[in-house]
Design a protein around this motif. Structure first.
Motif, short mmCIF file in Angstrom:
data_model
loop_
_atom_site.label_atom_id
_atom_site.label_comp_id
_atom_site.label_asym_id
_atom_site.label_seq_id
_atom_site.Cartn_x
_atom_site.Cartn_y
_atom_site.Cartn_z
N PHE A 115 31.63 -81.91 123.09
CA PHE A 115 30.98 -82.51 124.26
C PHE A 115 31.43 -81.75 125.49
O PHE A 115 32.61 -81.77 125.85
CB PHE A 115 31.36 -83.99 124.36
CG PHE A 115 30.70 -84.70 125.53
CD1 PHE A 115 29.32 -84.64 125.71
CD2 PHE A 115 31.45 -85.41 126.43
CE1 PHE A 115 28.71 -85.28 126.77
CE2 PHE A 115 30.86 -86.07 127.50
CZ PHE A 115 29.48 -86.00 127.67
N ARG A 116 30.49 -81.06 126.15
CA ARG A 116 30.84 -80.22 127.31
C ARG A 116 29.88 -80.53 128.48
O ARG A 116 28.97 -79.76 128.78
CB ARG A 116 30.78 -78.75 126.97
CG ARG A 116 31.79 -78.31 125.90
CD ARG A 116 32.00 -76.82 125.95
NE ARG A 116 32.77 -76.46 127.14
CZ ARG A 116 32.78 -75.23 127.67
NH1 ARG A 116 32.05 -74.27 127.14
NH2 ARG A 116 33.50 -74.97 128.74
N PRO A 117 30.05 -81.67 129.15
CA PRO A 117 29.23 -81.96 130.33
C PRO A 117 29.53 -80.96 131.44
O PRO A 117 30.65 -80.44 131.53
CB PRO A 117 29.66 -83.38 130.71
CG PRO A 117 31.04 -83.50 130.18
CD PRO A 117 31.07 -82.70 128.91
N ASN A 118 28.54 -80.71 132.27
CA ASN A 118 28.75 -79.75 133.35
C ASN A 118 27.89 -80.07 134.57
O ASN A 118 26.83 -80.70 134.45
CB ASN A 118 28.48 -78.31 132.87
CG ASN A 118 27.08 -78.12 132.32
OD1 ASN A 118 26.14 -77.85 133.06
ND2 ASN A 118 26.93 -78.29 131.01
N GLY A 170 27.55 -80.73 120.79
CA GLY A 170 27.44 -79.90 119.60
C GLY A 170 26.86 -80.72 118.46
O GLY A 170 27.31 -81.84 118.19
N THR A 171 25.84 -80.20 117.79
CA THR A 171 25.16 -80.94 116.72
C THR A 171 25.24 -80.23 115.37
O THR A 171 24.79 -80.78 114.38
CB THR A 171 23.67 -81.15 117.07
OG1 THR A 171 23.06 -79.86 117.29
CG2 THR A 171 23.52 -81.98 118.33
N GLY A 172 25.79 -79.04 115.33
CA GLY A 172 25.87 -78.28 114.09
C GLY A 172 26.45 -76.91 114.37
O GLY A 172 26.82 -76.62 115.52
N ARG A 176 23.43 -76.94 119.96
CA ARG A 176 23.77 -77.98 120.93
C ARG A 176 22.52 -78.69 121.44
O ARG A 176 21.48 -78.07 121.65
CB ARG A 176 24.55 -77.39 122.11
CG ARG A 176 25.98 -77.00 121.73
CD ARG A 176 26.80 -76.56 122.92
NE ARG A 176 28.19 -76.39 122.53
CZ ARG A 176 29.11 -77.34 122.54
NH1 ARG A 176 28.78 -78.55 122.95
NH2 ARG A 176 30.35 -77.10 122.17
N PHE A 177 22.67 -79.99 121.64
CA PHE A 177 21.61 -80.83 122.21
C PHE A 177 21.94 -81.07 123.68
O PHE A 177 23.06 -81.42 124.02
CB PHE A 177 21.51 -82.15 121.45
CG PHE A 177 20.53 -83.12 122.04
CD1 PHE A 177 19.16 -82.84 122.02
CD2 PHE A 177 20.96 -84.30 122.63
CE1 PHE A 177 18.25 -83.73 122.56
CE2 PHE A 177 20.06 -85.19 123.17
CZ PHE A 177 18.70 -84.91 123.14
N LEU A 178 20.95 -80.91 124.56
CA LEU A 178 21.16 -80.95 126.00
C LEU A 178 20.28 -82.00 126.67
O LEU A 178 19.10 -82.13 126.35
CB LEU A 178 20.84 -79.58 126.63
CG LEU A 178 21.39 -78.34 125.94
CD1 LEU A 178 20.84 -77.09 126.61
CD2 LEU A 178 22.91 -78.33 125.97
N LEU A 213 14.97 -82.44 128.10
CA LEU A 213 15.73 -82.37 126.86
C LEU A 213 15.68 -80.92 126.38
O LEU A 213 14.63 -80.27 126.48
CB LEU A 213 15.13 -83.29 125.80
CG LEU A 213 15.02 -84.77 126.16
CD1 LEU A 213 14.39 -85.55 125.00
CD2 LEU A 213 16.37 -85.36 126.53
N GLY A 214 16.79 -80.43 125.89
CA GLY A 214 16.84 -79.05 125.41
C GLY A 214 17.63 -78.94 124.12
O GLY A 214 18.38 -79.86 123.75
N TYR A 215 17.47 -77.81 123.46
CA TYR A 215 18.23 -77.55 122.24
C TYR A 215 18.66 -76.09 122.27
O TYR A 215 17.82 -75.19 122.38
CB TYR A 215 17.40 -77.84 120.99
CG TYR A 215 18.25 -78.18 119.79
CD1 TYR A 215 18.68 -79.49 119.59
CD2 TYR A 215 18.64 -77.21 118.88
CE1 TYR A 215 19.48 -79.82 118.51
CE2 TYR A 215 19.44 -77.53 117.80
CZ TYR A 215 19.84 -78.84 117.61
OH TYR A 215 20.65 -79.16 116.54
N GLY A 216 19.97 -75.87 122.22
CA GLY A 216 20.51 -74.53 122.34
C GLY A 216 21.00 -73.97 121.03
O GLY A 216 21.59 -74.68 120.21
N PHE A 217 20.76 -72.68 120.81
CA PHE A 217 21.21 -71.97 119.61
C PHE A 217 22.12 -70.82 120.05
O PHE A 217 21.81 -70.10 121.00
CB PHE A 217 20.00 -71.40 118.85
CG PHE A 217 19.04 -72.46 118.37
CD1 PHE A 217 19.19 -73.04 117.12
CD2 PHE A 217 18.00 -72.87 119.19
CE1 PHE A 217 18.31 -74.01 116.69
CE2 PHE A 217 17.11 -73.84 118.76
CZ PHE A 217 17.26 -74.42 117.50
#
Length: 229
Positions: A115-118, A170-172, A176-178, A213-217
């Motif tokens: 978990f990395r809030p910013n 972090g989801t996997g 990451r789910f944003l 909503l975003g999803y990062g790879f």
């Protein structure tokens, strides 16, 4: 024999623990992915009789986070903006669609972990694509074409400032789910020398609240983190 088995077991255990630790203390520097969300846009300045209008925002992002608190990101977004206008003469919805490019500096509240809030702030450049009036209605006065393409009423570029916060889970493996919430304020007048139906406003600036909503790879190699989770 038992000594050989014990040695093998110890070696195997050491390798497994080492792999787990290296995975736990690894950190992804670059990530990229899609964003999709909602704009609530309006104008500020000489913006009488105007109210917020919903619109879609969608695109992609590229983010870099260093092995400490700081990072930077850039987005490329299709962004629907504009306003709803109503006075004693006309009612209509003004749509102005932009290609929006925000580049922001980020401060991560945690050094590492799932978990990395910013928090973030930076400039945003909006490139006008097109504009039109819809849902037009003549309240009083002469018969006028309210619904029309009025792309020429607006300037081609708008430089603004944006800021907000992002929740980052972090989801996997390297994913990451944003959830991102921001406010963008235009710093230049959006209206050209041509007059819209609401008149020739000399001070009219974009104002938008955006939630995406975003999803990062993960992109590229991972780096060992100096910090424990």
């Amino acid at each position: 024999m038992f000594r050989t088995l014990s040695l093998r077991s110890t070696t195997l255990s050491f390798l497994l623990v080492s792999c787990c630790l290296s995975g736990s203390f690894a950190q992804q520097r670059f990530s990229a992915g899609p964003r999709l969300g909602l704009n609530m846009s309006n104008y500020w300045g000489n913006a009488d009789n105007m109210s917020f209008k919903p619109g879609v925002t969608a695109g992609v992002f590229l983010m870099y986070s260093s092995l400490n608190h700081f990072g930077i990101s850039a987005d490329l977004l299709y962004s629907q903006m504009g306003t709803k206008f109503a006075d004693n003469r006309y009612k209509f919805t003004q749509h102005v669609n932009y290609l929006e490019i925000p580049v922001v500096a980020r401060y991560f509240l945690t050094l590492s972990g799932n978990f990395r809030p910013n928090l973030f702030v930076g400039p945003s450049l909006a490139i006008k694509l097109n504009a039109k009036r819809t849902n037009g209605e003549i309240v009083s006065g002469p018969n006028t074409a309210v619904n029309a393409d009025n792309t020429g009423d607006f300037n081609d570029l708008d430089l603004g400032a944006t800021g907000g916060f992002q929740l980052n889970w972090g989801t996997g493996p390297r994913q990451r789910f944003l959830i991102d919430a921001r406010y963008t304020l235009g710093l230049s007048n959006v209206q050209s020398r041509l007059s819209n139906l609401w008149g020739a406003n000399n001070s009219l600036h974009n104002s938008a609240i955006t939630v995406t909503l975003g999803y990062g790879f993960g992109v590229g190699r991972e780096y060992p983190s100096r910090y424990r989770r």
